[in-house]
Enzyme design. Structure first.
Site, short mmCIF file in Angstrom:
data_model
loop_
_atom_site.label_atom_id
_atom_site.label_comp_id
_atom_site.label_asym_id
_atom_site.label_seq_id
_atom_site.Cartn_x
_atom_site.Cartn_y
_atom_site.Cartn_z
N LYS A 13 32.41 43.02 37.14
CA LYS A 13 31.34 43.34 36.19
C LYS A 13 29.97 43.48 36.89
O LYS A 13 29.25 44.43 36.65
CB LYS A 13 31.24 42.26 35.10
CG LYS A 13 32.53 42.08 34.29
CD LYS A 13 32.40 41.03 33.22
CE LYS A 13 32.15 39.63 33.74
NZ LYS A 13 33.28 39.07 34.56
N ARG A 88 30.64 35.53 25.81
CA ARG A 88 31.89 35.01 26.36
C ARG A 88 32.70 34.27 25.30
O ARG A 88 33.78 33.78 25.60
CB ARG A 88 31.59 34.05 27.50
CG ARG A 88 31.76 34.69 28.89
CD ARG A 88 31.43 33.60 29.89
NE ARG A 88 32.00 33.76 31.18
CZ ARG A 88 31.36 34.26 32.24
NH1 ARG A 88 30.17 34.73 32.12
NH2 ARG A 88 31.96 34.28 33.42
N ARG A 122 34.53 36.92 47.81
CA ARG A 122 33.19 37.23 47.27
C ARG A 122 32.10 36.47 48.01
O ARG A 122 32.25 35.29 48.32
CB ARG A 122 33.15 36.88 45.79
CG ARG A 122 31.74 36.98 45.21
CD ARG A 122 31.72 37.18 43.72
NE ARG A 122 32.35 36.15 42.96
CZ ARG A 122 32.50 36.19 41.62
NH1 ARG A 122 32.05 37.25 40.95
NH2 ARG A 122 33.09 35.23 40.99
N ARG A 155 30.30 31.21 46.39
CA ARG A 155 30.02 30.45 45.17
C ARG A 155 30.91 29.21 45.09
O ARG A 155 32.11 29.29 45.38
CB ARG A 155 30.24 31.33 43.93
CG ARG A 155 29.06 32.21 43.64
CD ARG A 155 29.31 33.21 42.56
NE ARG A 155 29.94 32.69 41.35
CZ ARG A 155 30.12 33.40 40.25
NH1 ARG A 155 29.70 34.67 40.20
NH2 ARG A 155 30.70 32.88 39.20
N ARG A 166 38.90 28.87 35.47
CA ARG A 166 38.03 29.92 34.89
C ARG A 166 38.87 31.01 34.23
O ARG A 166 38.50 31.56 33.20
CB ARG A 166 37.13 30.51 35.98
CG ARG A 166 36.09 29.49 36.45
CD ARG A 166 35.39 29.95 37.70
NE ARG A 166 34.56 31.11 37.47
CZ ARG A 166 34.18 31.94 38.43
NH1 ARG A 166 34.58 31.75 39.67
NH2 ARG A 166 33.41 32.95 38.16
P1 ADP Z 1 32.34 39.64 38.16
O1 ADP Z 1 30.87 39.97 38.02
O2 ADP Z 1 33.18 40.30 37.10
O3 ADP Z 1 32.61 38.18 38.28
P2 ADP Z 1 32.01 40.81 40.83
O4 ADP Z 1 31.32 42.09 40.54
O5 ADP Z 1 31.20 39.69 41.41
O6 ADP Z 1 32.83 40.28 39.52
O7 ADP Z 1 33.25 41.15 41.77
C1 ADP Z 1 34.11 40.13 42.29
C2 ADP Z 1 34.43 40.43 43.75
O8 ADP Z 1 35.27 41.58 43.80
C3 ADP Z 1 33.19 40.76 44.59
O9 ADP Z 1 33.39 40.22 45.89
C4 ADP Z 1 33.16 42.30 44.62
O10 ADP Z 1 32.56 42.80 45.82
C5 ADP Z 1 34.65 42.66 44.52
N1 ADP Z 1 34.92 43.88 43.73
C6 ADP Z 1 34.28 44.27 42.61
N2 ADP Z 1 34.84 45.41 42.10
C7 ADP Z 1 35.88 45.71 42.94
C8 ADP Z 1 36.84 46.77 42.97
N3 ADP Z 1 36.88 47.72 42.03
N4 ADP Z 1 37.74 46.77 43.98
C9 ADP Z 1 37.73 45.78 44.93
N5 ADP Z 1 36.85 44.78 44.95
C10 ADP Z 1 35.92 44.73 43.99
P1 AMP Z 2 29.62 34.41 36.02
O1 AMP Z 2 28.59 34.54 37.08
O2 AMP Z 2 29.42 35.39 34.88
O3 AMP Z 2 31.02 34.40 36.55
O4 AMP Z 2 29.37 32.97 35.35
C1 AMP Z 2 29.52 31.78 36.12
C2 AMP Z 2 29.61 30.58 35.20
O5 AMP Z 2 28.41 30.46 34.42
C3 AMP Z 2 30.74 30.63 34.15
O6 AMP Z 2 31.97 30.19 34.67
C4 AMP Z 2 30.17 29.68 33.08
O7 AMP Z 2 30.32 28.32 33.43
C5 AMP Z 2 28.68 30.02 33.10
N1 AMP Z 2 28.35 31.13 32.17
C6 AMP Z 2 27.87 32.36 32.48
N2 AMP Z 2 27.70 33.11 31.37
C7 AMP Z 2 28.08 32.31 30.32
C8 AMP Z 2 28.17 32.51 28.92
N3 AMP Z 2 27.83 33.68 28.35
N4 AMP Z 2 28.62 31.47 28.17
C9 AMP Z 2 28.96 30.29 28.70
N5 AMP Z 2 28.92 30.04 30.02
C10 AMP Z 2 28.47 31.05 30.84
#
Ligand code: ADP
Ligand code: AMP
Length: 209
Positions: A13, A88, A122, A155, A166
């Site tokens: 995302k 969420r 990541r 992270r 998660r």
């Molecule tokens: P989210 O915001 O949904 O938690 P991220 O955008 O942080 O996910 O992506 C999670 C990991 O996967 C990051 O290390 C990112 O660089 C990688 N990633 C994101 N999209 C893709 C994709 N389409 N193919 C391969 N790796 C990806």
């Molecule tokens: P994210 O960066 O979106 O993966 O979020 C990391 C963590 O932040 C999640 O696992 C939750 O603990 C918290 N968090 C982020 N967004 C929300 C939300 N909309 N509602 C509740 N917890 C959240």
């Protein structure tokens, strides 16, 4: 456009949002980034949120709803925004419906088996929020953010045991939002397994950009 990005943690995302910011000319709002910033700055919000985040649980609805309401009231969100990581839960979606008229919820479909490799590879910049992957999207210099030069971090919630929690939280509490937005006729779904550029292309086509 007021767009929601739905999808499991690690589905891509934030990475897609970074592309859509330029394409759509609107900011993205990541509740996860706002919370991580609060933890970094040791604010009261950060201290209370950290225990939930480290356990792979959601921060309570009333906390994130208040945070989101304040953020999208700011001037830069007047012409639209991309929500990454909010809503969420169903109560968060219901609250959002009273704050803004959402145009579309775009769901990135990535199976659980693919998520673990995404999370363990990541690396994030805590200063500017940029996200990298050691294989799929490495920074130019090891451990250094291309955009702002700050150091990159793993992270604390990307450890395999927290990732499992998660994902369970996602399936129980967040996945039902697909039904919620589907019933409103606003849900679009794309394949998120095909690499970053292809995913960008699928999203642009789905959104008519
Ligand atoms: P989210 O915001 O949904 O938690 P991220 O955008 O942080 O996910 O992506 C999670 C990991 O996967 C990051 O290390 C990112 O660089 C990688 N990633 C994101 N999209 C893709 C994709 N389409 N193919 C391969 N790796 C990806
Ligand atoms: P994210 O960066 O979106 O993966 O979020 C990391 C963590 O932040 C999640 O696992 C939750 O603990 C918290 N968090 C982020 N967004 C929300 C939300 N909309 N509602 C509740 N917890 C959240």
């Amino acid at each position: 456009m007021k767009l929601i990005l739905l999808g499991a943690p690690g589905a891509g995302k934030g990475t897609l949002a970074a592309y859509l910011i330029d394409k759509m000319g609107v900011p993205s709002v990541s509740t996860g980034n706002i919370l991580r910033e609060a933890i970094k700055n040791k604010t009261a919000l950060g201290l209370s949120a950290k225990q939930y985040m480290d356990a792979g649980q959601l921060v309570p609805d009333e906390v994130v709803i208040g945070m989101l309401r304040e953020r999208i009231a700011q001037d830069d969100c007047k012409g639209g925004f991309i929500l990454d990581g909010f809503p969420r839960t169903i109560p968060q979606a219901e609250a959002l419906d009273t704050i803004a008229e959402i145009d579309c919820a775009l769901s990135l479909e990535v199976p659980d088996e693919v998520i673990e490799a995404r999370m363990t590879g990541r690396r994030v910049c805590l200063k500017c929020g940029a996200t990298y992957h050691i294989v799929a999207n490495p920074p130019k210099a090891d451990g250094v953010c291309d955009k702002c030069g700050d150091g990159l971090h793993t992270r604390s919630d990307d450890k395999p045991d927290v990732v499992a929690d998660r994902l369970a939280t996602y399936h129980a509490q967040t996945e039902p939002l697909k039904g919620y937005y589907g019933a409103q006729g606003k849900l679009k779904s794309i394949d998120g397994t095909q690499g970053i550029e292809k995913t960008q292309g699928f999203a642009a086509a789905a959104l008519g950009l």
